[in-house]
Design an enzyme around this catalytic site. Structure first.
Site, PDB file in Angstrom:
ATOM      1  N   SER A 252      -8.965  51.187 -41.418  1.00 43.75           N
ATOM      2  CA  SER A 252      -8.915  51.903 -40.149  1.00 43.75           C
ATOM      3  C   SER A 252     -10.014  51.401 -39.235  1.00 43.75           C
ATOM      4  O   SER A 252     -10.945  50.715 -39.651  1.00 43.75           O
ATOM      5  CB  SER A 252      -9.052  53.401 -40.364  1.00 43.75           C
ATOM      6  OG  SER A 252     -10.412  53.707 -40.582  1.00 43.75           O
ATOM      7  N   LYS A 253      -9.880  51.783 -37.986  1.00 45.44           N
ATOM      8  CA  LYS A 253     -10.763  51.336 -36.923  1.00 45.44           C
ATOM      9  C   LYS A 253     -12.240  51.597 -37.261  1.00 45.44           C
ATOM     10  O   LYS A 253     -13.113  50.848 -36.869  1.00 45.44           O
ATOM     11  CB  LYS A 253     -10.362  52.097 -35.650  1.00 45.44           C
ATOM     12  CG  LYS A 253     -11.095  51.679 -34.410  1.00 45.44           C
ATOM     13  CD  LYS A 253     -10.444  50.477 -33.763  1.00 45.44           C
ATOM     14  CE  LYS A 253     -11.394  49.828 -32.774  1.00 45.44           C
ATOM     15  NZ  LYS A 253     -11.163  48.444 -32.556  1.00 45.44           N
ATOM     16  N   ARG A 254     -12.469  52.692 -37.997  1.00 45.68           N
ATOM     17  CA  ARG A 254     -13.859  53.051 -38.276  1.00 45.68           C
ATOM     18  C   ARG A 254     -14.619  51.958 -39.025  1.00 45.68           C
ATOM     19  O   ARG A 254     -15.805  51.790 -38.849  1.00 45.68           O
ATOM     20  CB  ARG A 254     -13.928  54.359 -39.078  1.00 45.68           C
ATOM     21  CG  ARG A 254     -14.259  55.561 -38.203  1.00 45.68           C
ATOM     22  CD  ARG A 254     -14.045  56.845 -38.956  1.00 45.68           C
ATOM     23  NE  ARG A 254     -12.660  56.952 -39.383  1.00 45.68           N
ATOM     24  CZ  ARG A 254     -12.267  57.262 -40.604  1.00 45.68           C
ATOM     25  NH1 ARG A 254     -13.150  57.480 -41.533  1.00 45.68           N
ATOM     26  NH2 ARG A 254     -10.991  57.354 -40.902  1.00 45.68           N
ATOM     27  N   GLY A 256     -14.344  48.760 -38.737  1.00 47.78           N
ATOM     28  CA  GLY A 256     -14.518  47.488 -38.036  1.00 47.78           C
ATOM     29  C   GLY A 256     -13.270  47.166 -37.250  1.00 47.78           C
ATOM     30  O   GLY A 256     -12.491  48.047 -36.923  1.00 47.78           O
ATOM     31  N   ASP A 262      -9.138  42.234 -30.774  1.00 41.09           N
ATOM     32  CA  ASP A 262     -10.553  42.128 -31.166  1.00 41.09           C
ATOM     33  C   ASP A 262     -10.807  40.819 -31.908  1.00 41.09           C
ATOM     34  O   ASP A 262     -11.818  40.158 -31.697  1.00 41.09           O
ATOM     35  CB  ASP A 262     -10.966  43.279 -32.099  1.00 41.09           C
ATOM     36  CG  ASP A 262     -10.940  44.626 -31.399  1.00 41.09           C
ATOM     37  OD1 ASP A 262     -11.079  44.645 -30.173  1.00 41.09           O
ATOM     38  OD2 ASP A 262     -10.773  45.649 -32.099  1.00 41.09           O
TER      39      ASP A 262
END
Ligand code: GLU
Length: 478
Positions: A252-254, A256, A262
């Site tokens: 998940s985004k948390r 990285g 990105d």
């Protein structure tokens, strides 16, 4: 002809998991001479994210995945945005209602909330209790016409059944219909939910293989029932394994970056990202890791996709990116580096000089964006040393002796190139009695200011006598 679709909801950026789904669909379509379709699943009007459609398609294009049919690409099975297909869905909703396979439900959110709370209190999984299921059709029509709010629910058969799916990756998967509730298929705003729209669209768009994440497995009984209600043959299914962090939690985004954009902005090449993403769950039959797109097309099969979760190994991706950067032609690399160089104060520098520098840096670059921090060494009069390892070594007594002697040797020659560097350093060794790593490391650090800097010989050659002297003198002051 095989037809596969990638059907994201426009709720955000293209996630690497989405890239993998799209890639597998596209590889399979290309391998079998079929078509790859992009469909926008935008029926949840509350979760639409401005610009998401362009984001999604441009990132697919950047990755080398060509869309054959889609909202901006045309095709005879459109429209390809679900929000533009409401009149199509309406016909099928009518059919389900007329044939008694779906019904209008007028339950208020207060009633449903109360029901859920009671069920939870009893330790049961909350599910709709079928309160409106047996309203007569005439009563339901009357209430709907009088303006009462309603949703439409599909009927799950009263007599429980085992629904069986022959998944291309998992083999036989069975789920009892008793685990599903009478699913809402049309919301009170008149938009269909995912479950209804996906079945209708996959059928009408003649999709032969549905490829999606394993989180959709629990939904397949509902989908198979809808296929049955409509009298349609379901397509084949392939449910892909989850993508995990090294600690096996869901990516998940948390933790990285997870958006393709990105990775692009951080200087990953599409070739390496796609190669890496292909290996998230799929493995080739041979002991080889680097695959071009044509090779992936040739090798790909659903049989070689794993059932178990695939760990996202950033180190592996870095390694692959470095491999691909090393293989690029110099001109090509320079072009790809330009957007990154343009962010630095060195954007307007002579292209020939930049080319020389890039050639020296090529073997070391892990990502394209690293160029941003490496150029100051070549253009600043007094480049800064920020690497703590470099500063530590340069402050040692041994280093100072080496550098002082190096300066003395260089001052006595007319030119400094890679050809006389070795001899000069021999002299330094003889006079200081320092050798090996203790001899070379101070020089390398003084000239490149980086513990993982480029090849010293090439840099010395480029810098020549005066700049090397200047850098060595500056290093003595650290
Ligand atoms: N819109 C769904 C999603 O974004 C698609 C799932 C499917 O492929 O059926 O996950």
């Amino acid at each position: 002809m095989v037809r596969l679709r990638f059907a994201p909801s426009p709720t955000g950026y293209l996630h690497v998991g989405g890239l993998r789904t799209a890639l597998f669909c596209w590889l399979y379509a290309r391998k079998n001479g079929g078509k790859f379709i992009f469909r926008l699943e935008d029926t949840d009007q509350k979760r639409i994210f401005e610009g998401a459609e362009n984001q999604l398609t441009s990132m697919l294009e950047w990755s080398g995945i060509e869309i054959d049919e889609g909202p901006q690409y045309g095709g005879i099975h459109g429209p390809y945005r679900q929000s533009e297909r409401l009149d199509i869905y309406a016909q099928y909703i009518r059919l389900l209602l007329d044939e008694g396979n779906a019904y209008r439900c007028f339950c208020t959110s207060e009633r449903l909330e109360k029901l859920r709370n009671e069920q939870r209190k009893k330790g049961n999984t909350p599910r709709y209790d079928g309160f409106c299921r047996n309203l007569s059709k005439s009563e339901a029509s009357r209430r709907a016409e009088s303006g009462e709010d309603y949703v439409v629910r599909m009927k799950i058969p009263e007599v429980p059944e085992t629904m069986v799916l022959n998944d291309l990756i998992r083999g036989i998967v069975s789920i009892e219909t008793s685990q599903s509730e009478d699913q809402v298929i049309v919301k009170s705003d008149g938009f269909p939910t995912y479950h209804l729209a996906v079945v209708i669209d996959d059928y009408l768009m003649k999709i032969t293989h549905v490829v999606r994440g394993e989180e959709w497995i629990p939904s397949f009984p509902k989908h198979l029932l809808l296929y049955r209600y409509f009298g349609w043959d379901p397509p084949q299914f392939a449910h892909l394994p989850l993508i995990l962090n090294p600690d096996r939690s869901k990516l998940s985004k948390r933790q990285g970056d997870v958006a393709v954009e990105d990775f692009r902005n951080n200087g990953f090449l599409p070739e390496s990202l796609v190669n890496f993403v292909a290996m998230l769950g799929w493995s080739p039959g041979e002991d080889k890791e680097l695959f071009t797109l044509p090779e992936l097309i040739r090798e790909f099969s659903f049989e070689r996709v794993n059932k178990s979760g695939a760990v996202f190994d950033q180190e592996k991706l870095n390694w692959m990116n470095q491999q691909y950067i090393q293989k690029l032609e110099l001109d090509d690399l320079q072009q790809r580096l330009n957007p990154f160089i343009n962010k630095t104060p060195y954007a307007g520098k002579d292209q020939k000089i930049l080319r020389k520098i890039i050639k020296i840096l090529q073997p070391r670059l892990v990502t394209l964006s690293e160029i941003e921090n490496r150029l100051s060494l070549f253009f600043e009069n007094n480049p800064e040393a920020s690497d703590p390892e470099v500063l530590k070594v340069l402050r040692e007594e041994n280093s100072k002796q080496v550098l002082a002697n190096f300066i003395k040797q260089v001052e006595s020659v007319e030119k400094l190139t890679k050809d006389n560097l070795g001899d000069l350093m021999k002299n330094v060794q003889n006079e200081t009695k320092i050798k090996g790593k203790n001899l070379w490391m101070p020089l390398r650090y003084a000239i490149t200011l980086d513990s993982e800097g480029p090849d010293l010989n090439l840099i010395v050659d480029l810098f020549g006598k005066e700049r090397c002297l200047h850098l060595a003198r500056s290093a003595l002051k650290f």
